[in-house]
Design an enzyme around this catalytic site. Structure first.
Site, PDB file in Angstrom:
ATOM      1  N   GLY A  39       0.852  -1.202   0.000  1.00 27.34           N
ATOM      2  CA  GLY A  39       0.000   0.000   0.000  1.00 27.34           C
ATOM      3  C   GLY A  39       0.882   1.243   0.000  1.00 27.34           C
ATOM      4  O   GLY A  39       0.514   2.284   0.545  1.00 27.34           O
ATOM      5  N   LYS A 176      -4.577  -0.806  12.124  1.00 21.90           N
ATOM      6  CA  LYS A 176      -5.968  -0.804  12.506  1.00 21.90           C
ATOM      7  C   LYS A 176      -6.821  -0.292  11.349  1.00 21.90           C
ATOM      8  O   LYS A 176      -6.271   0.356  10.473  1.00 21.90           O
ATOM      9  CB  LYS A 176      -6.183   0.060  13.749  1.00 21.90           C
ATOM     10  N   GLY A 209       3.301   3.791  20.778  1.00 22.95           N
ATOM     11  CA  GLY A 209       4.671   4.204  20.444  1.00 22.95           C
ATOM     12  C   GLY A 209       4.933   5.654  20.823  1.00 22.95           C
ATOM     13  O   GLY A 209       6.039   6.161  20.616  1.00 22.95           O
ATOM     14  N   HIS A 268      -6.869   3.567  20.846  1.00 23.78           N
ATOM     15  CA  HIS A 268      -5.875   4.481  21.424  1.00 23.78           C
ATOM     16  C   HIS A 268      -6.152   4.792  22.912  1.00 23.78           C
ATOM     17  O   HIS A 268      -5.269   4.679  23.758  1.00 23.78           O
ATOM     18  CB  HIS A 268      -5.809   5.793  20.651  1.00 23.78           C
ATOM     19  N   LYS A 413      -0.787  19.510  39.640  1.00 19.77           N
ATOM     20  CA  LYS A 413      -1.374  20.727  40.218  1.00 19.77           C
ATOM     21  C   LYS A 413      -1.388  20.584  41.736  1.00 19.77           C
ATOM     22  O   LYS A 413      -1.931  19.611  42.263  1.00 19.77           O
ATOM     23  CB  LYS A 413      -2.786  20.920  39.701  1.00 19.77           C
TER      24      LYS A 413
HETATM   25  P1  NDP Z   1      -5.306   4.547   1.669  1.00 22.06           P
HETATM   26  O1  NDP Z   1      -6.772   4.661   1.501  1.00 22.06           O
HETATM   27  O2  NDP Z   1      -4.457   5.688   1.230  1.00 22.06           O
HETATM   28  O3  NDP Z   1      -4.880   3.194   0.982  1.00 22.06           O
HETATM   29  C1  NDP Z   1      -3.538   2.754   0.850  1.00 22.06           C
HETATM   30  C2  NDP Z   1      -3.355   2.164  -0.528  1.00 22.06           C
HETATM   31  O4  NDP Z   1      -4.180   1.015  -0.655  1.00 22.06           O
HETATM   32  C3  NDP Z   1      -3.797   3.101  -1.647  1.00 22.06           C
HETATM   33  O5  NDP Z   1      -2.738   3.946  -2.031  1.00 22.06           O
HETATM   34  C4  NDP Z   1      -4.202   2.149  -2.721  1.00 22.06           C
HETATM   35  O6  NDP Z   1      -3.061   1.778  -3.469  1.00 22.06           O
HETATM   36  C5  NDP Z   1      -4.682   0.926  -1.985  1.00 22.06           C
HETATM   37  N1  NDP Z   1      -6.155   0.909  -1.930  1.00 22.06           N
HETATM   38  C6  NDP Z   1      -6.970   1.875  -1.487  1.00 22.06           C
HETATM   39  N2  NDP Z   1      -8.254   1.502  -1.581  1.00 22.06           N
HETATM   40  C7  NDP Z   1      -8.256   0.261  -2.092  1.00 22.06           C
HETATM   41  C8  NDP Z   1      -9.268  -0.687  -2.405  1.00 22.06           C
HETATM   42  N3  NDP Z   1     -10.545  -0.406  -2.191  1.00 22.06           N
HETATM   43  N4  NDP Z   1      -8.899  -1.869  -2.914  1.00 22.06           N
HETATM   44  C9  NDP Z   1      -7.613  -2.169  -3.094  1.00 22.06           C
HETATM   45  N5  NDP Z   1      -6.606  -1.308  -2.813  1.00 22.06           N
HETATM   46  C10 NDP Z   1      -6.915  -0.122  -2.308  1.00 22.06           C
HETATM   47  O7  NDP Z   1      -5.045   4.208   3.200  1.00 22.06           O
HETATM   48  P2  NDP Z   1      -4.093   4.899   4.227  1.00 22.06           P
HETATM   49  O8  NDP Z   1      -2.720   4.983   3.667  1.00 22.06           O
HETATM   50  O9  NDP Z   1      -4.728   6.117   4.742  1.00 22.06           O
HETATM   51  O10 NDP Z   1      -4.136   3.843   5.436  1.00 22.06           O
HETATM   52  C11 NDP Z   1      -3.623   2.552   5.312  1.00 22.06           C
HETATM   53  C12 NDP Z   1      -4.048   1.716   6.497  1.00 22.06           C
HETATM   54  O11 NDP Z   1      -3.614   2.369   7.698  1.00 22.06           O
HETATM   55  C13 NDP Z   1      -5.547   1.563   6.652  1.00 22.06           C
HETATM   56  O12 NDP Z   1      -5.822   0.321   7.230  1.00 22.06           O
HETATM   57  C14 NDP Z   1      -5.923   2.674   7.628  1.00 22.06           C
HETATM   58  O13 NDP Z   1      -7.095   2.389   8.327  1.00 22.06           O
HETATM   59  C15 NDP Z   1      -4.715   2.667   8.540  1.00 22.06           C
HETATM   60  N6  NDP Z   1      -4.450   3.955   9.198  1.00 22.06           N
HETATM   61  C16 NDP Z   1      -4.266   5.097   8.462  1.00 22.06           C
HETATM   62  C17 NDP Z   1      -3.969   6.282   9.092  1.00 22.06           C
HETATM   63  C18 NDP Z   1      -3.724   7.546   8.321  1.00 22.06           C
HETATM   64  O14 NDP Z   1      -3.412   8.559   8.949  1.00 22.06           O
HETATM   65  N7  NDP Z   1      -3.822   7.541   7.006  1.00 22.06           N
HETATM   66  C19 NDP Z   1      -3.863   6.359  10.573  1.00 22.06           C
HETATM   67  C20 NDP Z   1      -4.030   5.102  11.240  1.00 22.06           C
HETATM   68  C21 NDP Z   1      -4.316   3.951  10.555  1.00 22.06           C
HETATM   69  P3  NDP Z   1      -3.102   1.297  -4.991  1.00 22.06           P
HETATM   70  O15 NDP Z   1      -4.360   1.816  -5.597  1.00 22.06           O
HETATM   71  O16 NDP Z   1      -1.873   1.880  -5.582  1.00 22.06           O
HETATM   72  O17 NDP Z   1      -3.069  -0.171  -4.881  1.00 22.06           O
HETATM   73  C1  BG6 Z   2      -5.661   7.457  13.776  1.00 20.12           C
HETATM   74  C2  BG6 Z   2      -7.083   7.783  13.492  1.00 20.12           C
HETATM   75  O1  BG6 Z   2      -5.546   6.175  14.320  1.00 20.12           O
HETATM   76  O2  BG6 Z   2      -5.143   8.399  14.716  1.00 20.12           O
HETATM   77  C3  BG6 Z   2      -7.230   9.188  12.990  1.00 20.12           C
HETATM   78  O3  BG6 Z   2      -7.569   6.877  12.509  1.00 20.12           O
HETATM   79  C4  BG6 Z   2      -6.582  10.186  13.930  1.00 20.12           C
HETATM   80  O4  BG6 Z   2      -8.603   9.529  12.829  1.00 20.12           O
HETATM   81  C5  BG6 Z   2      -5.167   9.733  14.249  1.00 20.12           C
HETATM   82  O5  BG6 Z   2      -6.558  11.446  13.291  1.00 20.12           O
HETATM   83  C6  BG6 Z   2      -4.570  10.612  15.333  1.00 20.12           C
HETATM   84  O6  BG6 Z   2      -3.213  10.290  15.484  1.00 20.12           O
HETATM   85  P1  BG6 Z   2      -2.204  11.380  16.061  1.00 20.12           P
HETATM   86  O7  BG6 Z   2      -0.946  10.615  16.235  1.00 20.12           O
HETATM   87  O8  BG6 Z   2      -2.124  12.457  15.046  1.00 20.12           O
HETATM   88  O9  BG6 Z   2      -2.807  11.859  17.323  1.00 20.12           O
END
Ligand code: NDP
Ligand code: BG6
Length: 513
Positions: A39, A176, A209, A268, A413
């Site tokens: 991803g 998650k 972390g 969290h 406090k």
């Molecule tokens: P994205 O939605 O950006 O997805 C990551 C990659 O997965 C995309 O670049 C895409 O790559 C592929 N993808 C997206 N949707 C689909 C689909 N429906 N089917 C197949 N491939 C798909 O996710 P994030 O990077 O935001 O998050 C990744 C994971 O981390 C998730 O589980 C999210 O819940 C978790 N997470 C994210 C946080 C954040 O701040 N973003 C914080 C905490 C947890 P491509 O199309 O190139 O294959």
């Molecule tokens: C992620 C949540 O796990 O934590 C987000 O999916 C939230 O909704 C984020 O914004 C907050 O993380 P931090 O480290 O910026 O407090």
């Protein structure tokens, strides 16, 4: 120290950072680590994972032989991945001159392989490329699943059958959400365990972390003044607060399926609570700590509907700027009832915490951004100074605040005499502000967790029984909220959140900090 007849207290300088982290047992010449970010084209990979890997490289914490592969469906060359990654790398660790050079060295070790998440063939191609880099060394492999949860299992199946290491370890970091409730989480665990042992699964909760969360047990267990007070005898209530001053911007599609209770509270905030409230572990060994966390979670009462308040932000115009409502997000269905705010009262039915309310509050689009733990202590019995304190005795109780972010701090406090001839008391803070005490920048949570996963340290990752216990507390109320279609209290974007959260706190004689 007596100097010119005056007693002066020496100020202890902050300790130099000790590099206790580069404790790899890698045989430098014979082993290698391949890290595959599955991803890699996504938000999390760009924002957190690649920058954290670079920071570890910069600090000399990655083993000598390592390779990083990005894997996703998007078409990209190695050079394009490097360009993408380079935009997010910073030299924030320090500004030494060779930072640019280090970035170049790091990027030279980054590669990309395009592929489908459910294609064994594509993962086999990746495997071949990894083998070329591993070149006869003991090959350790770390896969980071930074993809939407509905494709976790496909990716694990293909990666484990086609691209697992023949002679070293293979570990998988899973992001998650781990399911939506007890059943879906258990189903996910069962599916993952078809391909991986529990020991290979590193379920990440990045709050574990965070520096101040890691420090919680140091504070408790290595300071005589805290642990004896850590019980119902001295503590009135404990609050776990998460607030963001922005909405779901860009993540509405994901968020609407989960809501704030699953997004923040069940993981969290509950993780912080478990570490805060657990009994003393037998040792600092991962299993000993996780055993205690499971025990305390299993001692908790499942959350009840009348101990929960839900809210959702609505549009608000301030200073001529119009801030959107949650449902203005095009990826959110019209009329969605998904909570963007929740407050809850939880209880631990054990001897230490019987009757102490553990309050949680989490919300998006609020007036400030912070994450903190507030411990409110009981009144001093027969306080001699009550008459000097004023009428609000609650305000005169001690409060310990552990501010996880921003501006990391621990402060207590206390009541203090205002200097002068009278006898007036004042509430002052004994304050440990990290920025004032420690000059080194605090590492991002993902750096600590990635390093731990590479080293095989499981202390800060969630074990499956821990996850079950966590879901058992929230699943019934989540089901009820959804089945009864409970309408959230609408609060303006940028406000302090729903008024009902104060009623919930008042029900347990608590005032939010
Ligand atoms: P994205 O939605 O950006 O997805 C990551 C990659 O997965 C995309 O670049 C895409 O790559 C592929 N993808 C997206 N949707 C689909 C689909 N429906 N089917 C197949 N491939 C798909 O996710 P994030 O990077 O935001 O998050 C990744 C994971 O981390 C998730 O589980 C999210 O819940 C978790 N997470 C994210 C946080 C954040 O701040 N973003 C914080 C905490 C947890 P491509 O199309 O190139 O294959
Ligand atoms: C992620 C949540 O796990 O934590 C987000 O999916 C939230 O909704 C984020 O914004 C907050 O993380 P931090 O480290 O910026 O407090």
């Amino acid at each position: 120290i007596l100097k010119d007849g005056i007693l002066s207290v020496p100020v202890v300088p902050p300790p130099e950072e000790v590099k206790d982290i580069a404790s790899f047992d890698f045989d430098k010449d014979k082993s290698t680590v391949s890290i595959t970010v599955v991803g890699a084209s996504g938000d999390l990979a760009k924002k957190k994972i690649f920058p954290a890997l670079f920071a570890l490289f910069y600090e000399g914490c990655l083993p000598e032989h390592f390779t990083i592969y990005g894997y996703a469906r998007s078409k990209m060359s190695d050079a394009e991945l490097r360009t993408m990654v380079s935009k997010t790398l910073t030299c924030r660790i320090d500004q030494r001159e060779n930072c640019g050079e280090k970035m170049d060295h790091f990027l030279e070790r980054c590669f990309y392989h395009p592929g489908q998440y459910d294609s064994e063939e594509n993962f086999l191609e990746l495997d071949r490329k990894l083998k070329e880099h591993e070149a006869g060394r003991v090959a350790n492999r770390l896969f980071y699943l930074s993809i939407p949860p509905n494709i976790f299992v496909d990716a694990v199946k293909c990666a484990s059958s086609s691209a697992s290491s023949a002679n070293g370890w293979t570990r998988v970091i899973v992001e998650k959400p781990f399911g939506r409730d007890s059943e879906s989480s258990a189903a996910l665990t069962r599916s993952l365990k078809q391909y991986l042992d529990e020991d290979q699964i590193f379920r990440i909760d990045h709050y574990l972390g965070k520096e101040l969360v890691e420090n919680l047990s140091v504070l408790r267990f290595s300071n005589l003044i805290f642990e004896p007070l850590w019980s119902r005898q001295y503590i009135r209530n404990v609050q776990f607060i998460f607030a963001e001053d922005f909405g779901t911007e860009g993540r509405g599609g994901y968020f609407d399926n989960y809501g704030i209770i699953r997004d923040i509270m069940q993981n969290h905030l509950l993780q912080m609570l478990a570490i805060f409230a657990m009994e003393t572990p037998v040792s600092l060994d991962a299993e000993d700590i996780r055993n205690e966390k499971v025990k305390v979670l299993r001692s908790m009462r499942p959350l009840r509907l009348d101990d929960v308040v839900v809210g959702q932000y609505k549009s608000h115009t301030r200073g001529g700027v119009k801030y959107p409502a949650y449902t203005d997000d095009k990826t959110v269905p019209a009329g969605s009832l998904t909570p963007t705010f929740a407050a809850a009262a939880l209880f631990i039915d054990n001897a230490r915490w019987d009757g102490v309310p553990f309050l949680m509050k989490a919300g998006k689009a609020l007036h400030d951004r912070r994450a903190e733990i507030r411990v409110q202590f009981r009144h001093v019995p027969g306080n001699l100074y009550n008459k000097n304190i004023g009428t609000d005795l609650d305000l005169a109780t001690n409060e310990l605040v552990i501010r996880v972010q921003p501006d990391e701090a621990i402060y207590l406090k206390i009541n203090n005499k205002v200097p002068g001839l009278g006898m007036r008391l004042d509430r002052s803070n004994l304050n440990l502000l990290y920025a004032a005490r420690y000059s080194k920048e605090i590492p991002d949570a993902y750096e600590r967790l990635l390093l731990d996963a590479i080293e095989g340290e499981r202390r800060l990752f969630i074990r499956s029984d821990e996850l079950n216990a966590a879901w058992s507390l929230f699943s019934p109320v989540l089901k009820e909220l959804e089945e009864k279609k409970i309408v959230p209290e609408y609060y303006p974007y940028g406000s302090r959140g729903p008024v009902c959260s104060h009623y919930l706190a008042a029900k347990y004689k608590v005032r939010w900090g």
